[in-house]
Design a protein around this motif. Structure first.
Motif, PDB file in Angstrom:
ATOM      1  N   GLU A 192      39.935  29.402  46.354  1.00  0.00           N
ATOM      2  CA  GLU A 192      38.503  29.450  47.022  1.00  0.00           C
ATOM      3  C   GLU A 192      37.426  29.982  45.997  1.00  0.00           C
ATOM      4  N   VAL A 193      37.757  30.934  45.413  1.00  0.00           N
ATOM      5  CA  VAL A 193      37.049  31.562  44.238  1.00  0.00           C
ATOM      6  C   VAL A 193      36.655  30.580  43.163  1.00  0.00           C
TER       7      VAL A 193
ATOM      8  N   SER B 254      30.667  45.840  45.579  1.00  0.00           N
ATOM      9  CA  SER B 254      30.177  46.970  44.994  1.00  0.00           C
ATOM     10  C   SER B 254      30.418  47.286  43.517  1.00  0.00           C
ATOM     11  N   ARG B 255      29.708  47.740  42.847  1.00  0.00           N
ATOM     12  CA  ARG B 255      30.083  48.087  41.322  1.00  0.00           C
ATOM     13  C   ARG B 255      31.348  49.145  41.135  1.00  0.00           C
TER      14      ARG B 255
ATOM     15  N   PRO C 106      30.725  36.863  43.405  1.00  0.00           N
ATOM     16  CA  PRO C 106      30.209  36.875  44.746  1.00  0.00           C
ATOM     17  C   PRO C 106      31.214  36.588  45.974  1.00  0.00           C
ATOM     18  N   GLY C 107      31.350  37.345  46.849  1.00  0.00           N
ATOM     19  CA  GLY C 107      32.082  37.157  48.089  1.00  0.00           C
ATOM     20  C   GLY C 107      33.692  37.231  47.679  1.00  0.00           C
ATOM     21  N   GLU C 108      33.989  37.558  46.608  1.00  0.00           N
ATOM     22  CA  GLU C 108      35.341  37.740  46.372  1.00  0.00           C
ATOM     23  C   GLU C 108      36.027  38.945  47.196  1.00  0.00           C
ATOM     24  N   THR C 109      36.850  38.327  48.175  1.00  0.00           N
ATOM     25  CA  THR C 109      37.641  39.433  48.955  1.00  0.00           C
ATOM     26  C   THR C 109      38.802  40.288  48.403  1.00  0.00           C
ATOM     27  N   GLU C 110      39.056  41.162  49.053  1.00  0.00           N
ATOM     28  CA  GLU C 110      40.624  41.935  48.598  1.00  0.00           C
ATOM     29  C   GLU C 110      41.694  40.984  48.353  1.00  0.00           C
ATOM     30  N   GLU C 111      41.735  40.022  49.301  1.00  0.00           N
ATOM     31  CA  GLU C 111      43.006  39.139  49.305  1.00  0.00           C
ATOM     32  C   GLU C 111      42.643  38.447  48.234  1.00  0.00           C
ATOM     33  N   GLN C 112      41.457  37.737  47.844  1.00  0.00           N
ATOM     34  CA  GLN C 112      41.278  36.859  46.790  1.00  0.00           C
ATOM     35  C   GLN C 112      41.615  37.590  45.466  1.00  0.00           C
ATOM     36  N   PHE C 113      41.058  38.756  45.473  1.00  0.00           N
ATOM     37  CA  PHE C 113      41.369  39.244  44.154  1.00  0.00           C
ATOM     38  C   PHE C 113      43.031  39.666  43.803  1.00  0.00           C
TER      39      PHE C 113
ATOM     40  N   ARG D 223      38.883  46.886  40.488  1.00  0.00           N
ATOM     41  CA  ARG D 223      39.526  45.729  40.305  1.00  0.00           C
ATOM     42  C   ARG D 223      39.943  45.311  38.910  1.00  0.00           C
ATOM     43  N   GLU D 224      38.933  45.838  37.976  1.00  0.00           N
ATOM     44  CA  GLU D 224      39.274  45.667  36.485  1.00  0.00           C
ATOM     45  C   GLU D 224      40.356  46.609  36.037  1.00  0.00           C
TER      46      GLU D 224
END
Ligand code: SF4
Length: 435
Positions: free
Chosen positions: A263-264, A345-346, A302-309, A352-353
């Motif tokens: 999706e991303v 958020s930053r 933008p919009g990247e959810t935890e699951e998508q990450f 995530r990085e």
């Protein structure tokens, strides 16, 4: 201020470095002399990058410094920021000319028309005869590694990327011209040829595509390495993957994934799925087992959810990259994603990085351990402050190594040598010269 002198500042990617090499040779052919210091040069050119905010901010800082130190200098901005109207406004009164790089052959004409700094040099951008500037013979920065641009621009319009706006649409150099440049480099003893474009897979010259060009380069006589960058996963062909088996091809593929979530990827306008990407990596590794794979990834789109990450993290775990360039998403003016809500958020982007970096540390070390006790070919770049030599393998691993004192530095730098790997560092290898 010294007459007919120039100072050149390059920020960003290999394409920008190759552009600066052309700027340098163009000016030197017209009797300009390079000065290491901008305080005395009468022409200061900045080849700029707008891919990240930090690169852009560097330009604002540098222009301020230049103006304070050298009020009389003619300051020219080329590269990614040259066409950005918000940058024109921000640097009003400080820059004499904003020049798209393909206008290089007209620089003096443009400056003449545009002498008043107050008028700001907001010349209309005219595309002159395609990308003629690429035909200018560059002043290569290295005597053994050459970046050879095969084209300029990009038609892909990934949602987060400024390149198609900054560099314009894709234009490619004729095949014969690229081959002639490479032949000239090999005749001068160059050891490493890097064919570059925003998306080499889109190369087209008459009926010839990128694999046709690559085959011709690989068929040239001599001992040399070939690399290419960058490839877009949506159109990396089987024919190109098969060419990775050629012994002149460096066993290294840089293939930007950007996200492991479909999706991303769709919102990024990348036009492939994560499983397509995984399939390409499997094919490439089947063709060449010693292949190192590196990638680019963005966290917090933008919009990247935890699951998508987590899908990106899973892809990193599964594919075990040698190295990755991770970017925390930041909106770039004028792009499609700049209109989306930057809602991660930053702090979360940073987290995530960090997660990806940790995975990468493990896979990178695992890959590097495969080199232990083996002899590898290294192209030597120089010595570090501890007197040790450094260079890189065909797989793009940095190698630090020692050599007996009776060996002259000049005999090693810029040449291929054999190094036995004795230790693994975080993102590199350590070894000893094999005589
Ligand atoms: S392929 Fe996408 S990320 Fe790469 S230069 Fe083109 S628009 Fe930018």
């Amino acid at each position: 201020m010294k007459k007919n002198t120039y100072h050149l500042i390059t920020i960003g990617c290999q394409m920008n470095k190759a552009d600066s090499e052309r700027v340098a040779s163009f000016l030197e052919e017209r009797a300009f002399r390079l000065l290491e210091d901008f305080t005395e040069a009468n022409l200061v050119i900045l080849t700029t990058c707008g891919v990240r905010q930090s690169a852009e901010d560097r330009v604002y800082g540098l222009v301020n410094q230049i103006r304070k130190a050298n009020t009389e200098a003619t300051v020219v901005i080329t590269g990614c920021l040259a066409k950005r109207k918000d940058v024109w406004r921000r640097l009003k009164g400080q820059v004499d000319l904003f020049m798209p790089i393909n206008e290089l052959p007209n620089i003096f004409e443009l400056l003449e028309k545009n002498v008043s700094r107050k008028e700001q040099g907001l010349v209309d951008s005219r595309i002159i005869e395609g990308e003629k500037y690429l035909s200018i013979e560059p002043k290569y920065q290295s005597p053994y590694t050459a970046y050879v641009p095969i084209g300029n621009g990009c038609d892909n319009f990934c949602a987060y990327c400024v390149v198609p706006y900054a560099r314009g649409r894709e234009v490619y150099r004729p095949l014969e011209e690229v081959i002639a440049e490479v032949q000239g480099l090999l005749a001068k003893g160059y050891k490493e040829i890097v064919l570059i474009a925003q998306n080499v897979n889109s190369y087209l010259s008459g009926q010839d595509k990128f694999p046709d060009l690559l085959k011709k380069v690989l068929a040239l006589p001599g001992e040399f390495w070939v690399r290419f960058s960058s490839s877009h996963p949506k159109d990396l062909s089987d024919e190109l993957i098969a060419l990775l088996a050629d012994q002149k091809m460096c066993p290294h593929l840089h293939l930007a994934v950007q996200s492991g979530d479909d999706e991303v990827l769709e919102r990024m306008n990348r036009k492939y799925t994560a499983s397509h990407y995984r399939g390409l990596i499997a094919k490439a590794r089947a063709v060449r087992q010693d292949l190192a794979i590196t990638t680019d990834v963005i966290v917090g789109f933008p919009g990247e959810t935890e699951e998508q990450f987590e899908n990106s993290a899973k892809l990193f775990q599964d594919l075990k990259f040698d190295l990755a360039y991770t970017a925390q998403y930041s909106p770039r003016p004028g792009t499609v994603s700049a209109l989306m809500e930057d809602n991660v958020s930053r702090e979360e982007k940073r987290r995530r990085e960090k997660v990806l970096t940790e995975i990468l540390k493990i896979s990178g070390e695992e890959k590097n351990r495969e080199y232990l006790e083996k002899e590898v070919l290294v192209l030597v770049d120089g010595t570090n402050k501890n007197g040790k030599y450094y260079g890189k393998t065909g797989s793009y691993k940095t190698v630090i190594f020692t050599a007996p004192e009776n060996i002259r530095k000049d005999d090693l730098v810029g040449n291929f040598v054999s190094v036995k790997i004795i230790a693994v560092m975080d993102f590199g290898l350590e070894g000893q010269l094999v005589i």
